[in-house]
Scaffold this motif. Structure first.
Motif, PDB file in Angstrom:
ATOM      1  N   MET A  20       0.841  -1.190   0.000  1.00 59.92           N
ATOM      2  CA  MET A  20       0.000   0.000   0.000  1.00 59.92           C
ATOM      3  C   MET A  20       0.886   1.254   0.000  1.00 59.92           C
ATOM      4  N   SER A  24      -2.106   6.257   0.201  1.00 61.67           N
ATOM      5  CA  SER A  24      -3.304   5.445   0.444  1.00 61.67           C
ATOM      6  C   SER A  24      -3.424   5.069   1.918  1.00 61.67           C
ATOM      7  N   GLU A  27      -4.556   8.087   3.954  1.00 67.22           N
ATOM      8  CA  GLU A  27      -5.987   8.314   3.752  1.00 67.22           C
ATOM      9  C   GLU A  27      -6.809   7.302   4.562  1.00 67.22           C
TER      10      GLU A  27
END
Length: 158
Positions: A20, A24, A27
């Motif tokens: 990841m 991302s 968030e």
């Protein structure tokens, strides 16, 4: 190290997807990228995040056999456990080694090309006089469930 809910969320997300991106991840846990990266680095430096890796579908590459092995040692003094663990540490086929309670001392998981290769390896271990009194082998026929994801939130928060 004390973990807060954001640290736990970072661990949970990375345990599901170690590739990841930081953006991302930030968030997903409700942070901006810079403080998120600082937290990840802090978790890495503390040894809580010990590494990242790829899951490989080995059956698509090569035929292999998984064997679980119960090992009982001849004697149960501290030096016997140390000798055994030191002796098997560099066995490449060894995937896991667990000292367990119950009717035997260790539960090992091996990944081998064949049963013949496993038997040859075990005979080599016996010849090295690591203190093995007896061992029992369990050949895996099928593995309907294998989970790589660690239930971080469930383990920490409950």
């Amino acid at each position: 190290m004390k973990l807060d809910r954001i640290d736990i969320a970072i661990l949970a997300n990375l345990s599901q997807d170690g590739r990841m991106s930081n953006v991302s991840l930030a968030e997903a846990v409700g942070l901006s990228p810079s403080p998120c990266l600082q937290r990840v680095k802090r978790l890495e430096n503390a040894g809580i995040i010990s590494g990242y890796g790829a899951r490989i579908e080995l059956a698509k590459v090569v035929e292999a056999v998984t064997i679980f092995t119960e090992v009982t040692l001849v004697d149960h003094r501290r030096e016997n456990f140390i000798r055994f663990e030191t002796g098997i540490r560099n066995v490449l086929e060894l995937q896991e080694c667990h000292l367990v309670s119950g009717g035997y001392d260790y539960l090992l998981r091996f990944l081998c090309r064949s049963i013949a290769q496993y038997q040859e390896m075990m005979e080599g271990l016996l010849e090295r006089n690591l203190g093995i009194a007896k061992y029992f082998s369990y050949i895996v026929i099928k593995s309907p469930i294998i989970r790589d994801r660690i239930p971080v939130k469930e383990l920490i928060e409950k």
